[in-house]
Design a protein around this motif. Sequence first.
Motif, PDB file in Angstrom:
ATOM      1  N   VAL B 106      -0.339 -11.388  -4.041  1.00 26.89           N
ATOM      2  CA  VAL B 106      -1.162 -10.352  -4.675  1.00 26.89           C
ATOM      3  C   VAL B 106      -1.280  -9.162  -3.718  1.00 26.89           C
ATOM      4  O   VAL B 106      -1.286  -9.345  -2.502  1.00 26.89           O
ATOM      5  N   PRO B 107      -1.349  -7.929  -4.253  1.00 26.05           N
ATOM      6  CA  PRO B 107      -1.500  -6.767  -3.372  1.00 26.05           C
ATOM      7  C   PRO B 107      -2.851  -6.793  -2.673  1.00 26.05           C
ATOM      8  O   PRO B 107      -3.863  -7.104  -3.302  1.00 26.05           O
ATOM      9  N   ALA B 108      -2.858  -6.490  -1.380  1.00 28.09           N
ATOM     10  CA  ALA B 108      -4.103  -6.608  -0.641  1.00 28.09           C
ATOM     11  C   ALA B 108      -4.163  -5.659   0.538  1.00 28.09           C
ATOM     12  O   ALA B 108      -3.149  -5.140   1.010  1.00 28.09           O
ATOM     13  N   ILE B 109      -5.414  -5.449   0.975  1.00 28.27           N
ATOM     14  CA  ILE B 109      -5.686  -4.709   2.209  1.00 28.27           C
ATOM     15  C   ILE B 109      -6.603  -5.599   3.028  1.00 28.27           C
ATOM     16  O   ILE B 109      -7.461  -6.270   2.461  1.00 28.27           O
ATOM     17  N   ILE B 110      -6.410  -5.614   4.340  1.00 29.88           N
ATOM     18  CA  ILE B 110      -7.319  -6.414   5.165  1.00 29.88           C
ATOM     19  C   ILE B 110      -8.324  -5.496   5.847  1.00 29.88           C
ATOM     20  O   ILE B 110      -7.958  -4.476   6.435  1.00 29.88           O
ATOM     21  N   ALA B 111      -9.611  -5.849   5.719  1.00 33.18           N
ATOM     22  CA  ALA B 111     -10.649  -5.151   6.470  1.00 33.18           C
ATOM     23  C   ALA B 111     -11.016  -6.034   7.644  1.00 33.18           C
ATOM     24  O   ALA B 111     -11.430  -7.173   7.462  1.00 33.18           O
ATOM     25  N   SER B 159      -2.652   1.986  -0.881  1.00 30.46           N
ATOM     26  CA  SER B 159      -1.781   1.438   0.163  1.00 30.46           C
ATOM     27  C   SER B 159      -1.784  -0.087   0.204  1.00 30.46           C
ATOM     28  O   SER B 159      -1.106  -0.690   1.032  1.00 30.46           O
ATOM     29  N   ALA B 160      -2.534  -0.706  -0.697  1.00 29.94           N
ATOM     30  CA  ALA B 160      -2.514  -2.169  -0.748  1.00 29.94           C
ATOM     31  C   ALA B 160      -1.087  -2.647  -0.969  1.00 29.94           C
ATOM     32  O   ALA B 160      -0.351  -2.065  -1.755  1.00 29.94           O
ATOM     33  N   ALA B 161      -0.702  -3.695  -0.247  1.00 29.96           N
ATOM     34  CA  ALA B 161       0.687  -4.151  -0.336  1.00 29.96           C
ATOM     35  C   ALA B 161       0.734  -5.659  -0.545  1.00 29.96           C
ATOM     36  O   ALA B 161      -0.226  -6.360  -0.299  1.00 29.96           O
ATOM     37  N   VAL B 162       1.910  -6.108  -1.011  1.00 28.50           N
ATOM     38  CA  VAL B 162       2.137  -7.546  -1.132  1.00 28.50           C
ATOM     39  C   VAL B 162       2.741  -8.033   0.181  1.00 28.50           C
ATOM     40  O   VAL B 162       3.715  -7.454   0.665  1.00 28.50           O
ATOM     41  N   SER B 163       2.151  -9.055   0.749  1.00 30.17           N
ATOM     42  CA  SER B 163       2.556  -9.521   2.066  1.00 30.17           C
ATOM     43  C   SER B 163       3.935 -10.165   2.038  1.00 30.17           C
ATOM     44  O   SER B 163       4.280 -10.885   1.104  1.00 30.17           O
ATOM     45  N   GLY B 164       4.729  -9.880   3.061  1.00 34.78           N
ATOM     46  CA  GLY B 164       6.038 -10.522   3.152  1.00 34.78           C
ATOM     47  C   GLY B 164       5.996 -11.708   4.102  1.00 34.78           C
ATOM     48  O   GLY B 164       7.004 -12.363   4.334  1.00 34.78           O
TER      49      GLY B 164
END
Lengths: 220, 635
Positions: B106-111, B159-164
């Motif tokens: 899932v697209p995500a951003i880490i805080a 800018s949320a991205a799907v993790s590789g």
Amino acid sequence: MATTDNREDYLINILRLSGDGDGVVRTSELSDLMGVSPASVSEMVKTLSEEGLVDYVRYKGATLTERGRELAMKIRRKHHIAERFLTDVMDMDMEDAHQEACRFEHHMSDESADKLCRMIGPKIDDDCAYCTDPCHDAGAMIGDTPLSELEKGGCGRISYLKCEDAEKIKKLISMGFVPGRDVSMVSAVSGNGPRIVKVGDSAIALDKELSSLIYIESAN
Amino acid sequence: MKISIIGQPNVGKSSLFTRLTGVGVITSNYPGTTVEFEESAITRGGTRITFRDLPGTYSITGNSDDELVVTKDILSRDADAFLLVVDSTNPEPSLVLAMETLELGVPAIIALNKIDVGNKLFDIDHDALSETLGVPVVPVSAKTGEGIDALADAIVAGSAAVSGHRIRYDSHIEEYLLGLEATLGRTEFSARGIAVKTLEASKPFSGLAPSETVSLAEAYSRIFEESHGESIDVHIARDRFGDAHIVASKAFAKTTRQRTLSEKISDLTTDVMTGIPILIGVLALTFLTFVAVGTFLDELIADAYDAYVGTAIIDYGQANFGTFGAAVFEGIDTSIVTLLGLVVPYIMVFYILLGILEDTGYLPRAVVLLDNAMHRMGLHGGAFIPMLMGLGCNVPAIMGVRTIKSRREKIILSTIIAMAVPCSAQLAIIIGITGRYAGLGMSFAIFAILLALAVVAGAVMDRVMRFEPTNLALELPPLSMPMPRNVLLKMWYRVKDFFVIAAPLLVVGSIAIELLLSYGLLDKLIDPMSFLTVGILGLPAATIVAFIVGIIRKEMAAGMLITLAAAQGLTLATFMTPDQFAVFGLVMAIYIPCLATIAAMWREIGWKETLAVSTLSIIVAIAAGAAMNLALGLF
């Protein structure tokens, strides 16, 4: 040491010939299997009988005592663990591994047997019922203590978790009680009260029951 | 744009939500604060972002209520992206949850939260973390506000991205995953992620997989368990933690440092020898502060009201209107007096103190230390928090019972809260009325009786009801200094509820009662019930009206007393003797919970039990009141 090895070989063979310990094994059967003279067999059986490991019945043969049976099974378990280690990890062929394991079985400590078990987790394809799962009760053996029994300030590494209730295991795992992680005992509120433990950098309070499900290899 | 916030308990998820949206969520240092989720929208750079604050969970594999709320949100695919909150002061455990979520594709951003403290503990390379995981990582501090703008900008910029990143599992598990992925059709999530969850037998996710995948996964887990002597979900968790450890060690370099003062204090609070005295000290200090500040403000406000308003409102009503209008004005005056005498001195002070206790992170320590004592009452340490909350208002306290699994504990705890935990309105009566007219010593005597009642009720129910084991597993957050802003904000959100819900009811109720009184309708109750009020309790017959009104809301009973005194041409001080004030305070504290509490109990434990508890509370209240009346008569 040779005599000890020899003694233990007799015990294993009696175990094998008696179908895991109940029946009487004839002196002649033993001498056939081991390729030694009936006289040597009689002599050794007498010695073992004096040590309380077998009951010697004149003209009939020998049966294992409870103590003898336990010892024999323990050694046989080590044999299978060593054998499995040699074939699976060291890539040795079965015949060589068996010969090698016959020597290992006498010198392996209970502790290293358990550690090997945890490393390979073998399932042994052998004729005896007991050794199909030699690592079955590895957990109950020395070296592993329930977290609840750890002294204040004591620390160790989580070895495994044991509980019938899968939900409890899931809960503990999700809170970070995962095999391989380090834990330490901060304090116990009372004998039966909650334990405050550190796993990684998190401080977590667990009641006595939950903390007794976590087994650790203690470092001290 | 919809963003769901996921994180473990204590990582500062709700604080971050509050910072991002400016909307208040009660943030507390113990799990289970967010049972349902909160949602709030902001507009930034022309984009509308709806944030959803999900409950804190340790993982998304299990079946606990909290976890199901989170998994349901993920599965619904309602969110455009996920904001994963990682605690920079203790990164590994929170990274595990973040990586478990990222694995689903899932697209995500880490805080990277609590960065103000994290930077003191580690040399943090957040770019390295971002590079490893393949998603943006923004260091923030919900406490100081640092990085919040950058985070909001990153979200708006999409800018949320799907993790590789791939978590490395045991080679057998990797083989199984390949096998499972081959049987999976297209899903909205990563095939690998669903395969892992299916192997873990995580119901909500394995539901996405075709049945052949599920049965294959079951076969794999059996083979794995037989050959490894460890169940596959334990092993997956083990590998996940191992991987998180590697990821964390690349981005977080431990700095050598001294143990901080708060860690040293923390050790003292958890060691039994020092912990129990500290606990008693903290509770006593909190309670005494509450009483001292409460009575001080109460008197200050009462004097000010007398000096500046006095009977002006009542006089105005009587001078300009007939019976009806005058009653309305009297009702308004009563509700203002009650609100001023209750909300400001007692409710606000209580919630400020509660907020301070919550924000220091001390409460979970109290829960652990009280666990043994609570077992004697058929409860466990966790029951302490609803009891404490009950001192503010019994309704959220009873609702807090929901987090307890054991039905037996639910009933015991509800009974104790309803009978023996005085809410702020009852506290106001015990301290502000009984305390003022019969002496504070009498207030403390009432508290002692209530405490004894709680212990006895718990112990008796513990004996009578069949034992059900429950478990305690609670994370102890590090101790920290509460921020006045956060404490005041929380107090405000909690008191706001009171103003919105209780205050209008109070005004309407007071006016209605004044009307009934002025038309003499309530008088009909006074004589028939005097056997109870006068005969058994030794109180003025008119107090029955206050007791009846108190069933609706306890605050109204306090106001009622003033009205009843005034109706007889008396001031409150001359309406009853000190002994009568003491008996009144005790009975008020125990008997029937207010309607809102009854409704909450009905929902949580069922109507039969609610009825039983309410009836019991009347009997106990009358018995206790009668005993006190007799005892005081002897001296």
